[in-house]
Design an enzyme around this catalytic site. Structure first.
Site, PDB file in Angstrom:
ATOM      1  N   LYS A 158       0.832  -1.206   0.000  1.00 43.41           N
ATOM      2  CA  LYS A 158       0.000   0.000   0.000  1.00 43.41           C
ATOM      3  C   LYS A 158       0.862   1.249   0.000  1.00 43.41           C
ATOM      4  O   LYS A 158       1.936   1.282   0.609  1.00 43.41           O
ATOM      5  CB  LYS A 158      -0.897   0.039   1.245  1.00 43.41           C
ATOM      6  CG  LYS A 158      -1.975  -1.008   1.299  1.00 43.41           C
ATOM      7  CD  LYS A 158      -2.835  -0.801   2.537  1.00 43.41           C
ATOM      8  CE  LYS A 158      -3.976  -1.791   2.608  1.00 43.41           C
ATOM      9  NZ  LYS A 158      -4.817  -1.567   3.809  1.00 43.41           N
ATOM     10  N   ILE A 203      -5.592 -10.215   4.285  1.00 45.11           N
ATOM     11  CA  ILE A 203      -6.687 -10.985   4.879  1.00 45.11           C
ATOM     12  C   ILE A 203      -7.513 -11.560   3.727  1.00 45.11           C
ATOM     13  O   ILE A 203      -8.080 -10.816   2.929  1.00 45.11           O
ATOM     14  CB  ILE A 203      -7.571 -10.093   5.777  1.00 45.11           C
ATOM     15  CG1 ILE A 203      -6.725  -9.423   6.858  1.00 45.11           C
ATOM     16  CG2 ILE A 203      -8.694 -10.913   6.398  1.00 45.11           C
ATOM     17  CD1 ILE A 203      -6.032 -10.378   7.793  1.00 45.11           C
ATOM     18  N   HIS A 208     -15.509  -5.749   3.958  1.00 45.79           N
ATOM     19  CA  HIS A 208     -15.154  -4.356   4.240  1.00 45.79           C
ATOM     20  C   HIS A 208     -16.346  -3.741   4.984  1.00 45.79           C
ATOM     21  O   HIS A 208     -17.384  -3.488   4.396  1.00 45.79           O
ATOM     22  CB  HIS A 208     -14.897  -3.624   2.920  1.00 45.79           C
ATOM     23  CG  HIS A 208     -14.412  -2.228   3.077  1.00 45.79           C
ATOM     24  ND1 HIS A 208     -13.488  -1.669   2.222  1.00 45.79           N
ATOM     25  CD2 HIS A 208     -14.706  -1.262   3.969  1.00 45.79           C
ATOM     26  CE1 HIS A 208     -13.249  -0.427   2.586  1.00 45.79           C
ATOM     27  NE2 HIS A 208     -13.985  -0.152   3.644  1.00 45.79           N
ATOM     28  N   GLU A 275     -12.925   2.371   9.104  1.00 46.98           N
ATOM     29  CA  GLU A 275     -13.130   1.222   8.233  1.00 46.98           C
ATOM     30  C   GLU A 275     -12.332   0.021   8.741  1.00 46.98           C
ATOM     31  O   GLU A 275     -11.197   0.163   9.204  1.00 46.98           O
ATOM     32  CB  GLU A 275     -12.726   1.570   6.799  1.00 46.98           C
ATOM     33  CG  GLU A 275     -13.481   2.784   6.260  1.00 46.98           C
ATOM     34  CD  GLU A 275     -13.383   2.915   4.754  1.00 46.98           C
ATOM     35  OE1 GLU A 275     -12.609   2.172   4.134  1.00 46.98           O
ATOM     36  OE2 GLU A 275     -14.101   3.768   4.203  1.00 46.98           O
ATOM     37  N   GLU A 288      -8.567   1.954   7.861  1.00 51.33           N
ATOM     38  CA  GLU A 288      -8.259   3.380   7.737  1.00 51.33           C
ATOM     39  C   GLU A 288      -9.419   4.173   8.312  1.00 51.33           C
ATOM     40  O   GLU A 288     -10.488   3.634   8.581  1.00 51.33           O
ATOM     41  CB  GLU A 288      -8.021   3.780   6.281  1.00 51.33           C
ATOM     42  CG  GLU A 288      -9.233   3.632   5.386  1.00 51.33           C
ATOM     43  CD  GLU A 288      -8.954   4.051   3.946  1.00 51.33           C
ATOM     44  OE1 GLU A 288      -7.835   4.511   3.662  1.00 51.33           O
ATOM     45  OE2 GLU A 288      -9.860   3.908   3.114  1.00 51.33           O
ATOM     46  N   ASN A 290     -11.723   7.635   7.466  1.00 47.51           N
ATOM     47  CA  ASN A 290     -12.071   8.710   6.547  1.00 47.51           C
ATOM     48  C   ASN A 290     -12.601   9.883   7.362  1.00 47.51           C
ATOM     49  O   ASN A 290     -13.611   9.762   8.059  1.00 47.51           O
ATOM     50  CB  ASN A 290     -13.126   8.240   5.538  1.00 47.51           C
ATOM     51  CG  ASN A 290     -12.533   7.285   4.529  1.00 47.51           C
ATOM     52  OD1 ASN A 290     -11.594   7.620   3.814  1.00 47.51           O
ATOM     53  ND2 ASN A 290     -13.035   6.069   4.482  1.00 47.51           N
ATOM     54  N   ARG A 292     -14.275  12.568   6.897  1.00 43.57           N
ATOM     55  CA  ARG A 292     -15.228  13.347   6.104  1.00 43.57           C
ATOM     56  C   ARG A 292     -16.543  12.599   6.040  1.00 43.57           C
ATOM     57  O   ARG A 292     -16.667  11.489   6.558  1.00 43.57           O
ATOM     58  CB  ARG A 292     -14.686  13.534   4.687  1.00 43.57           C
ATOM     59  CG  ARG A 292     -14.291  12.199   4.044  1.00 43.57           C
ATOM     60  CD  ARG A 292     -13.975  12.304   2.588  1.00 43.57           C
ATOM     61  NE  ARG A 292     -13.364  11.103   2.058  1.00 43.57           N
ATOM     62  CZ  ARG A 292     -13.994  10.000   1.717  1.00 43.57           C
ATOM     63  NH1 ARG A 292     -15.307   9.914   1.873  1.00 43.57           N
ATOM     64  NH2 ARG A 292     -13.352   8.955   1.223  1.00 43.57           N
TER      65      ARG A 292
END
Length: 452
Positions: A158, A203, A208, A275, A288, A290, A292
């Site tokens: 990543k 994983i 998700h 998340e 992660e 977010n 917003r």
């Protein structure tokens, strides 16, 4: 409460914010590019001002021009929507310096959560479980290969500053990893100005699942249940639902409490989303945060009865949360699908002029729309043109309602992903709730079943 809000975004999210502001008696200022001069949000705002040319660097990423218009119009708040400058800590800092309220968290929290390595460290300290990996940038491809050997393949490479799947690649052996390292590092440097890479154990067959939180400046934090966003293409979401058909009540509560506690630990304010990847045994790992509003926020609104944009504005205006965790009742089941102007087979953008648009109507159907029956969809921006949201008392009722609505949805003149969406919701794996992140690859693309 804020009196006038400049909306630093476009399309359906600008329309969405205008609706709430109008209901609250707040004046709105739209900013737009040359390509969007005839867009509905430009007409519906109280004031509208040209930013610049059609490209994002000339318009929606031009933070100095946005601030100039905010000063000119005496806007006391800026709502960034999602994408563009919504997670730009430097812009949030400039707003603070100008005495303009940025409707979101503080600049330091945006900066912290925008860096994948640093956010891993912060969330581990806050008590969230992490996917096995490293919490610092990799030195080079040799170190990546050595660590991958320790973790065991497959692994996920990543970009530290990445987003939208850019700079992210699964690797099943050392040769793939070495090749991916160089290419993704270059892409990350090109898109984000930061070539730092890190590595995690992959994983397999994950879901998700994300937790929506709200936090005020007084330290009050609540979670608004979860959204399952496992059905994706190119690491971008296509269909989301709330609640997840996979979680049991115990895991749901544990994830919600963990997310709220973590947000509180880092001093988070406003709306945010944490998340997670969730494995087959319901073990969950921080992915992660977010900082917003999310594209998929409407399904949370449908199951809670809250207006998240209103709550954002109230928190940014200095108000405390008007409810406690015990007041947030999970009511029914909601599903959102994203309508993209793209070829349903190749999934590539398909811009052009819309010649006709017919939307399904009825109980439990909601639309978030950024176009009209005569709009020109340009190649300059994300191809999402609308969202279709349905709600039912149960998941089966919501799925049935979604199938009927998609059958009635008509967009003429351009290609859309509606045939793909029909195939997804008609598939027995979706109907049974078997929706891991490889759903489209495994059930749609490999069988080549996308309808014409």
């Amino acid at each position: 409460m804020l009196k006038k809000i400049l909306i630093a975004n476009r399309g359906e999210i600008a329309e969405r914010i205008i609706k709430t502001c109008t209901r609250l008696g707040i004046k709105t200022v739209a900013v737009y590019s040359e390509a969007d001069k005839d867009a509905p949000f430009v007409e519906h705002a109280d004031e509208a001002y040209l930013l610049g040319g059609p490209r994002v660097q000339e318009s929606y990423l031009n933070s100095n021009r946005i601030l100039e218009i905010a000063r000119q119009t005496k806007a006391d708040g800026i709502h960034p929507g999602y994408g563009f400058i919504s997670e730009n800590a430097e812009f949030a800092q400039k707003c603070e310096q100008e005495g303009i309220v940025f409707i979101g968290p503080t600049p330091d929290v945006i900066s912290l959560m925008g860096k994948k390595v640093e956010s891993r460290i912060a969330m581990e300290a806050a008590g969230l479980p992490l996917v096995p990996g490293i919490s610092r940038p990799l030195k080079d491809a040799d170190e990546a290969a050595e660590l991958a050997g320790n973790f065991g393949y497959p692994v996920m490479l990543k970009a530290s500053a990445g987003g939208g799947g850019i700079g992210m690649q699964a690797c099943s052996n050392e040769a793939e990893l070495r090749k991916a390292f160089e290419g993704n590092q270059k892409r990350a440097l090109m898109f984000f100005g930061n070539g730092d890479m890190f590595l995690e154990k992959l994983i397999e067959k994950p879901r998700h699942i994300e937790i929506q939180i709200l936090s005020d400046a007084d330290g009050n934090t609540v979670y608004l249940w979860e959204r399952e966003c496992s059905i994706q293409r190119r690491h971008q979401k296509v269909l989301e639902e709330a609640p997840s058909p996979f979680l049991d009540a115990e895991t749901r509560e544990a994830m919600g409490k963990a997310a709220a506690a973590a947000a509180k630990t880092i001093g988070y304010t406003n709306a945010g989303t944490i998340e997670f990847l969730v494995d087959e045994d319901k073990n969950y790992y921080f992915l992660e945060m977010n900082t917003r509003l999310q594209v998929e926020h409407p399904i949370t609104e449908e199951i809670t009865g809250l207006d998240l944009v209103e709550e954002q504005i109230r928190i940014a205006s200095g108000e405390s949360l008007r409810f406690e965790q015990k007041d947030i009742i999970l009511d029914g089941h909601a599903i959102e699908v994203r309508i993209y102007a793209e070829d349903p087979k190749t999934m590539y953008p398909s811009p052009g002029k819309i010649t006709d648009l017919k939307l399904p109507q009825g109980a439990g159907i909601r639309h978030e729309l950024g176009v009209t029956s005569t709009s020109n969809v340009t190649p300059f921006y994300d191809p999402m043109i609308a969202k279709l949201i349905v709600k039912g008392c149960t998941r089966s009722e919501a799925v049935s309602r979604l199938k009927e609505a998609l059958a009635q949805y008509r967009v003429e003149g351009i290609k859309t992903n509606i045939p793909l969406l029909v195939d997804i919701v008609s598939h027995e794996a979706f109907q049974s709730g078997d929706t891991t992140t490889d759903f489209i690859q495994k059930n749609i693309l490999k069988t080549n079943t996308v309808s014409s």
